[in-house]
Design a protein around this motif. Structure first.
Motif, PDB file in Angstrom:
ATOM      1  N   GLU A 297      -1.475  -7.646  -5.326  1.00  0.00           N
ATOM      2  CA  GLU A 297      -0.086  -7.620  -5.015  1.00  0.00           C
ATOM      3  C   GLU A 297       0.409  -6.232  -5.296  1.00  0.00           C
ATOM      4  O   GLU A 297       1.493  -5.776  -4.770  1.00  0.00           O
ATOM      5  CB  GLU A 297       0.918  -8.749  -5.526  1.00  0.00           C
ATOM      6  N   THR A 298      -0.203  -5.373  -6.091  1.00  0.00           N
ATOM      7  CA  THR A 298       0.102  -4.062  -6.726  1.00  0.00           C
ATOM      8  C   THR A 298       0.199  -3.222  -5.570  1.00  0.00           C
ATOM      9  O   THR A 298       1.008  -2.420  -5.528  1.00  0.00           O
ATOM     10  CB  THR A 298      -0.906  -3.670  -7.602  1.00  0.00           C
ATOM     11  N   PHE A 299      -0.708  -3.212  -4.512  1.00  0.00           N
ATOM     12  CA  PHE A 299      -0.876  -2.222  -3.535  1.00  0.00           C
ATOM     13  C   PHE A 299       0.560  -2.281  -2.748  1.00  0.00           C
ATOM     14  O   PHE A 299       0.934  -1.091  -2.223  1.00  0.00           O
ATOM     15  CB  PHE A 299      -1.932  -2.357  -2.489  1.00  0.00           C
ATOM     16  N   ALA A 300       1.198  -3.342  -2.338  1.00  0.00           N
ATOM     17  CA  ALA A 300       2.316  -3.502  -1.587  1.00  0.00           C
ATOM     18  C   ALA A 300       3.479  -2.898  -2.272  1.00  0.00           C
ATOM     19  O   ALA A 300       4.438  -2.505  -1.724  1.00  0.00           O
ATOM     20  CB  ALA A 300       2.729  -4.819  -1.154  1.00  0.00           C
ATOM     21  N   LYS A 301       3.384  -3.005  -3.689  1.00  0.00           N
ATOM     22  CA  LYS A 301       4.599  -2.619  -4.463  1.00  0.00           C
ATOM     23  C   LYS A 301       4.586  -1.413  -5.156  1.00  0.00           C
ATOM     24  O   LYS A 301       5.441  -0.812  -5.806  1.00  0.00           O
ATOM     25  CB  LYS A 301       4.776  -3.731  -5.618  1.00  0.00           C
TER      26      LYS A 301
ATOM     27  N   PHE B 158       7.959   0.103 -10.216  1.00  0.00           N
ATOM     28  CA  PHE B 158       6.906   0.272  -9.557  1.00  0.00           C
ATOM     29  C   PHE B 158       5.463  -0.021 -10.729  1.00  0.00           C
ATOM     30  O   PHE B 158       5.733   0.381 -11.564  1.00  0.00           O
ATOM     31  CB  PHE B 158       6.478   1.660  -9.112  1.00  0.00           C
ATOM     32  N   PRO B 159       4.645  -1.138  -9.881  1.00  0.00           N
ATOM     33  CA  PRO B 159       3.427  -1.259 -11.178  1.00  0.00           C
ATOM     34  C   PRO B 159       2.268  -0.118 -10.994  1.00  0.00           C
ATOM     35  O   PRO B 159       1.415  -0.235 -11.882  1.00  0.00           O
ATOM     36  CB  PRO B 159       3.063  -2.730 -10.517  1.00  0.00           C
ATOM     37  N   ALA B 160       2.246   0.872 -10.177  1.00  0.00           N
ATOM     38  CA  ALA B 160       1.378   1.497  -9.839  1.00  0.00           C
ATOM     39  C   ALA B 160       1.679   2.847  -9.150  1.00  0.00           C
ATOM     40  O   ALA B 160       2.715   2.774  -8.326  1.00  0.00           O
ATOM     41  CB  ALA B 160       0.004   0.784  -9.300  1.00  0.00           C
ATOM     42  N   ILE B 161       0.937   4.099  -9.122  1.00  0.00           N
ATOM     43  CA  ILE B 161       1.285   5.003  -8.467  1.00  0.00           C
ATOM     44  C   ILE B 161      -0.244   5.281  -7.936  1.00  0.00           C
ATOM     45  O   ILE B 161      -1.163   5.500  -8.593  1.00  0.00           O
ATOM     46  CB  ILE B 161       1.588   6.345  -9.104  1.00  0.00           C
TER      47      ILE B 161
ATOM     48  N   SER C  73      -9.216   7.612   3.186  1.00  0.00           N
ATOM     49  CA  SER C  73     -10.461   6.781   3.216  1.00  0.00           C
ATOM     50  C   SER C  73     -10.794   6.284   1.975  1.00  0.00           C
ATOM     51  O   SER C  73     -11.549   5.291   1.689  1.00  0.00           O
ATOM     52  CB  SER C  73     -11.733   7.749   3.769  1.00  0.00           C
ATOM     53  N   GLN C  74     -11.054   7.107   0.925  1.00  0.00           N
ATOM     54  CA  GLN C  74     -11.418   6.972  -0.429  1.00  0.00           C
ATOM     55  C   GLN C  74     -10.484   5.847  -0.707  1.00  0.00           C
ATOM     56  O   GLN C  74     -10.767   4.711  -1.655  1.00  0.00           O
ATOM     57  CB  GLN C  74     -11.318   8.086  -1.419  1.00  0.00           C
ATOM     58  N   PHE C  75      -9.028   5.862  -0.635  1.00  0.00           N
ATOM     59  CA  PHE C  75      -8.204   4.830  -1.028  1.00  0.00           C
ATOM     60  C   PHE C  75      -8.456   3.342  -0.417  1.00  0.00           C
ATOM     61  O   PHE C  75      -8.454   2.395  -1.112  1.00  0.00           O
ATOM     62  CB  PHE C  75      -6.718   5.074  -0.543  1.00  0.00           C
ATOM     63  N   ALA C  76      -8.707   3.520   1.031  1.00  0.00           N
ATOM     64  CA  ALA C  76      -9.126   2.241   1.767  1.00  0.00           C
ATOM     65  C   ALA C  76     -10.523   1.601   0.873  1.00  0.00           C
ATOM     66  O   ALA C  76     -10.255   0.379   0.790  1.00  0.00           O
ATOM     67  CB  ALA C  76      -9.299   2.507   3.079  1.00  0.00           C
ATOM     68  N   GLN C  77     -11.403   2.421   0.642  1.00  0.00           N
ATOM     69  CA  GLN C  77     -12.767   1.846   0.102  1.00  0.00           C
ATOM     70  C   GLN C  77     -12.336   1.339  -1.390  1.00  0.00           C
ATOM     71  O   GLN C  77     -12.717   0.258  -2.014  1.00  0.00           O
ATOM     72  CB  GLN C  77     -13.823   2.773  -0.087  1.00  0.00           C
ATOM     73  N   PHE C  78     -11.293   2.198  -2.110  1.00  0.00           N
ATOM     74  CA  PHE C  78     -10.957   1.530  -3.673  1.00  0.00           C
ATOM     75  C   PHE C  78     -10.063   0.271  -3.385  1.00  0.00           C
ATOM     76  O   PHE C  78     -10.517  -0.737  -4.280  1.00  0.00           O
ATOM     77  CB  PHE C  78      -9.939   2.777  -4.120  1.00  0.00           C
TER      78      PHE C  78
ATOM     79  N   TYR D 128       0.053   2.870   5.843  1.00  0.00           N
ATOM     80  CA  TYR D 128       1.026   1.687   6.004  1.00  0.00           C
ATOM     81  C   TYR D 128       0.024   0.540   6.660  1.00  0.00           C
ATOM     82  O   TYR D 128       0.407  -0.607   6.314  1.00  0.00           O
ATOM     83  CB  TYR D 128       2.014   2.027   7.165  1.00  0.00           C
ATOM     84  N   SER D 129      -0.927   0.603   7.166  1.00  0.00           N
ATOM     85  CA  SER D 129      -1.683  -0.481   7.857  1.00  0.00           C
ATOM     86  C   SER D 129      -2.231  -1.089   6.819  1.00  0.00           C
ATOM     87  O   SER D 129      -2.862  -2.461   7.073  1.00  0.00           O
ATOM     88  CB  SER D 129      -2.455   0.025   8.915  1.00  0.00           C
ATOM     89  N   LEU D 130      -2.594  -0.307   5.632  1.00  0.00           N
ATOM     90  CA  LEU D 130      -3.508  -0.951   4.601  1.00  0.00           C
ATOM     91  C   LEU D 130      -2.262  -1.673   3.450  1.00  0.00           C
ATOM     92  O   LEU D 130      -2.889  -1.996   2.484  1.00  0.00           O
ATOM     93  CB  LEU D 130      -4.233   0.190   3.694  1.00  0.00           C
ATOM     94  N   GLY D 131      -1.174  -1.580   3.804  1.00  0.00           N
ATOM     95  CA  GLY D 131      -0.062  -2.327   3.134  1.00  0.00           C
ATOM     96  C   GLY D 131       0.863  -1.361   2.269  1.00  0.00           C
ATOM     97  O   GLY D 131       1.802  -1.882   1.663  1.00  0.00           O
ATOM     98  N   ALA D 132       0.750  -0.098   2.301  1.00  0.00           N
ATOM     99  CA  ALA D 132       1.580   0.807   1.535  1.00  0.00           C
ATOM    100  C   ALA D 132       2.962   0.682   2.330  1.00  0.00           C
ATOM    101  O   ALA D 132       3.172   0.585   3.363  1.00  0.00           O
ATOM    102  CB  ALA D 132       1.071   2.354   1.534  1.00  0.00           C
ATOM    103  N   ARG D 133       4.024   0.635   1.566  1.00  0.00           N
ATOM    104  CA  ARG D 133       5.452   0.712   2.053  1.00  0.00           C
ATOM    105  C   ARG D 133       6.317   1.524   1.431  1.00  0.00           C
ATOM    106  O   ARG D 133       7.519   1.805   1.867  1.00  0.00           O
ATOM    107  CB  ARG D 133       5.902  -0.641   1.570  1.00  0.00           C
TER     108      ARG D 133
END
Length: 331
Positions: free
Chosen positions: A165-169, A33-36, A138-143, A213-218
């Motif tokens: 691409e980090t957000f999906a991974k 994982f590239p990020a948390i 909401s803070q995440f979406a803005q971030f 999920y709609s913002l790309g989290a998997r």
């Protein structure tokens, strides 16, 4: 110190967890994982409360960081050990604007946060955090949006933001829900009333997962709630509650178990709805309750009453690095 003791809690989580593809301990090789991105309350807050309100004073931070670290803990939290296991730096709080690097993720957790909009008075007048889960998301979406604007602009700040691409991974972790139960109890709600509210609490949690999920989290990693019937604050506030064999309040642990059962079932339904997502339910309750039922087996030689006293004065759960032969600071 025996190195296995320092990672006991994290290992317990992974072994007890019901997973869909993550049945082994994190490692940078098996889970690249590239990020948390973390969402939660005090058990995983690495500086949000400190940035928004005030820094927790010593002994918080003393043992590992040598100074207050924004954690309600004198050492590291499970989210810190998770980051280390993935060869990532410790997560910076989204609310912390000073010398912050978000390229490896961000932490949206704050002390006293709930899943639902808090009904108790919020800090500083009360005890509840204004940063409940929907606001954290909401803070995440803005971030996510603003970080990519900064990357496109270039300059010295671009490298401090995650790549698109980090957000999906990335791994999305959640440690929240405990305060929805305990704050309701301390607002004089009965256990029956709190149980009746659990479906709504869980539905609010699912709504936020769907939004992410709609913002790309998997990739979702969800901790269940703790054995709240073992909390000193519960034991001292409700002394007449029936106790189990280790001295924990049975009705309040059953409340936690009811919440966990509904959460687990809801996540199972969500896996069907989103087959492209990986949703992991981690049984933190069982891992922590085993510390009460088998203290010496897990390396603790302090009697139960002394453990509860230490819990009371240290205030917060999950300083995982403090689980060793010599002291038992978990709060």
């Amino acid at each position: 110190m025996d190195p296995t003791t320092t990672t006991f809690i994290l290992l317990s989580l992974l072994l007890y967890g019901s997973t869909t593809g993550f049945s082994r301990v994190f490692s940078s090789e098996s889970c690249p994982f590239p990020a948390i991105f973390n969402f939660g309350a005090s058990n995983s807050d690495t500086g949000g409360f400190a940035a928004a309100f005030f820094q927790p004073k010593p002994p918080y931070g003393d043992t590992f960081f040598g100074m207050p670290s924004g954690r309600a803990c004198d050492g590291r939290l499970i989210v810190d050990f998770t980051a280390e296991s993935l060869d990532l730096p410790f997560l910076s709080s989204y609310l912390n604007s000073l010398a912050t690097n978000f390229s490896h993720g961000a932490n949206f957790a704050t002390v006293s946060s709930t899943i639902r909009l808090p009904t108790a008075d919020v800090i500083p007048q009360g005890q509840a955090s204004p940063f409940y889960l929907s606001l954290q998301c909401s803070q995440f979406a803005q971030f996510k949006n603003r970080s990519q604007i900064i990357r496109r602009q270039g300059g010295i700040y671009a490298s401090l933001m995650p790549r698109e691409e980090t957000f999906a991974k990335a791994l999305y972790t959640f440690d929240i829900g405990q305060n929805d139960l305990t704050q309701s109890l301390f607002l004089n709600m009965t256990i029956v009333q709190v149980i009746a509210a659990i479906p709504d609490i869980v539905n609010h949690f699912l709504d936020n997962i769907k939004n992410l999920y709609s913002l790309g989290a998997r990739l979702f990693w969800v901790y269940n709630t703790r054995p709240i019937g073992c909390f000193p604050q519960i034991l001292t506030s409700f002394p007449s509650a029936k106790k189990d064999s280790v001295g924990c309040a049975k009705p309040y642990n059953r409340l936690a178990q009811r919440f966990n059962a509904e959460l687990k079932n809801a996540l199972a339904r969500l896996r069907i709805e989103f087959p492209l997502a990986t949703i992991v339910y981690v049984d933190l309750y069982s891992a922590l309750y085993s510390l009460y039922t088998h203290p010496t087996k897990n390396g603790n030689k302090i009697p139960k009453d002394a453990i509860l006293l230490l819990f009371y004065f240290n205030l917060k759960f999950l300083c995982a690095n403090q689980y060793d032969r010599h002291k038992f600071f978990f709060f």
